[in-house]
Write an enzyme that holds these catalytic residues in place. Structure first.
Site, PDB file in Angstrom:
ATOM      1  N   LYS A 180       1.054  -1.615  -0.251  1.00 59.10           N
ATOM      2  CA  LYS A 180      -0.147   0.212  -0.334  1.00 59.10           C
ATOM      3  C   LYS A 180       0.698   0.935  -0.606  1.00 59.10           C
ATOM      4  O   LYS A 180       1.949   1.629   0.333  1.00 59.10           O
ATOM      5  CB  LYS A 180      -0.843  -0.250   1.287  1.00 59.10           C
ATOM      6  CG  LYS A 180      -2.274   1.300   1.264  1.00 59.10           C
ATOM      7  CD  LYS A 180      -3.117   0.126   0.388  1.00 59.10           C
ATOM      8  CE  LYS A 180      -4.049   0.519   0.529  1.00 59.10           C
ATOM      9  NZ  LYS A 180      -5.807  -0.183  -0.155  1.00 59.10           N
ATOM     10  N   GLY A 208     -19.092   2.820  -3.091  1.00 56.08           N
ATOM     11  CA  GLY A 208     -20.651   3.218  -2.569  1.00 56.08           C
ATOM     12  C   GLY A 208     -21.559   3.418  -3.527  1.00 56.08           C
ATOM     13  O   GLY A 208     -22.396   3.153  -3.853  1.00 56.08           O
TER      14      GLY A 208
END
Ligand code: GLU
Length: 412
Positions: A102, A219
């Protein structure tokens, strides 16, 4: 417990189920490589500004490290370490031939002009270029980064190398080696694992009441995907505005307004509420799609859902996990429920290496297969070991694969 300590805690719970010795657990916990960089960017007004960035490779036992790059004011070393650790387990749980990585830059992209953002993206890639490549560590989008930024980063890296290395980064625009289905992949993966779980638990998605907290890429697309299967999206929220409408949100309209204005503020129907308030609504499926720790000791008691599907990384704290378990709320953990993105990233990397590209249908079919397989493996281990919840089962499935590779390589 901070976010990184939480990630370690989840691994330790899983290794207990598997009965690993201390040395193996230690090797599994420690990030293999971590880089902190400071770099300057020329701002539009002529000033020079210093930025801090990170890239952490948690493990590469199963293959090159893989994971996104986050641009956010709250990015710090511990957060990037936690997220890279979660990536190792996310990739392993779906069976991808990757370790976990990451990256992040502490910045507020909302305050940067497009040209500042491009210069920052390119400078960050130059700063971490020694430790990344399509064979070593493959970045991708994460919070507040997107295909356009991936395109710039691919270009910068390719310029440094002197040839086009499309497979160095995933989540790129289609014109420069991106994959069909990558933009919707996280939401699509979430839908597939929710379907797999609902089939086992006897919950129908058609007519189910759904609440979605976080209205970015994952979302907003999840909202349309669930609505397309006949679910009733009763509440949504972005970072500033919550909307509640028991009759059902008009998802197409909400997505249009969000895309055009960057916010849900101007959505004309339903009731406006504080974003955090939407957790309390009675629903079948609750999807936290925003940030780590949003469901915690302060609000877990209010949750009134049958199943919580973690599309964000680390949205539920361990304390909240305990409270939800007592309330018999089933949690589908992030390392499974948010794995659709990295899975299609893997498909993108494979296509880049072959130079041969798949249709949207082919990508979707392969994604569905892998997500169902991962859910079933977790379900089976949960039954066999009688472990408490899907989170510990998912971490155990992943740990088994990583540790097997570590053993076969002679590391432990
Ligand atoms: N940032 C995404 C994640 O947290 C995607 C990573 C990737 O595609 O490599 O899963």
């Amino acid at each position: 417990m901070n976010f990184y300590e939480t990630a370690l805690y989840q691994i330790k719970r899983a290794t207990k189920v598997l009965g690993y010795d201390e040395a193996t657990v230690e090797a599994l916990l420690a990030p293999k490589r971590a880089l902190e960089v400071n770099f300057t960017v020329k701002m539009d007004d002529g000033r020079v500004k210093l930025f801090k960035g990170y890239r952490v490779q948690h493990t590469d036992a199963l293959g090159p490290a893989k994971g996104g790059i986050r641009f956010h004011p709250s990015v710090d070393f511990d957060e990037v370490k936690a997220l890279s650790t979660l990536m190792s387990f996310k990739c392993a749980v779906v069976g991808l031939p990757y370790g976990g990585g990451k990256g992040g830059v502490k910045c507020n992209p909302k305050e940067l002009s497009e040209s500042e953002l491009e210069r920052l993206s390119r400078a960050y890639i130059r700063a971490i270029s020694q430790i990344v490549s399509s064979e070593k560590d493959i970045p991708a989008p994460d919070v507040y980064t997107n295909p356009k930024i991936m395109g710039w980063m691919m270009d910068e890296f390719s310029t440094l190398k002197g040839y086009n290395d499309f497979g160095f980064i995933t989540g790129k625009p289609l014109s420069v080696g991106g994959s069909e289905g990558r933009v919707s992949a996280t939401a699509r993966g979430c839908l597939f694992v929710t379907k797999a779980a609902c089939e086992k638990l006897g919950i129908a998605i058609h007519g189910a009441k759904v609440v979605i907290h976080g209205y970015g890429n994952a979302g907003s697309i999840a909202a349309s995907q669930f609505a397309a299967l006949g679910a009733n999206i009763i509440a949504i929220a972005d970072s500033k505005t919550g909307v509640y409408d028991p009759q059902g949100i008009d998802v197409e309209l909400a997505n249009k307004i969000k895309a055009e204005t960057g916010s849900l503020e101007n959505y004309p129907h339903g009731e406006k509420v504080a974003p955090g308030d939407i957790f309390k609504y009675e629903c079948d499926i609750l999807i936290p799609a925003s940030f780590e720790g949003v469901i915690n000791g302060n609000n877990a008691e209010d949750i009134n859902a049958k199943i919580v599907v973690e599309v964000a990384n680390g949205p539920i704290t361990p304390e909240a996990d305990g409270i939800l378990a007592k309330k018999n709320v089933i949690v589908l953990p992030d390392i499974l429920a948010s794995a659709g993105g990295v899975t299609v990233s893997y498909f993108e990397w494979v296509q880049n290496r072959m130079g041969y590209y798949w249709s949207p249908e082919e990508v979707d079919e392969k994604l569905e297969k892998l997500m169902y397989k991962a859910f079933n493996e977790i379900y089976q281990l949960k039954q066999e070991t009688n472990c408490e919840d899907f989170r510990v089962a998912a971490f155990a499935v992943a740990a088994k694969k990583i540790v097997q590779a570590m053993k076969d390589r002679g590391w432990v």
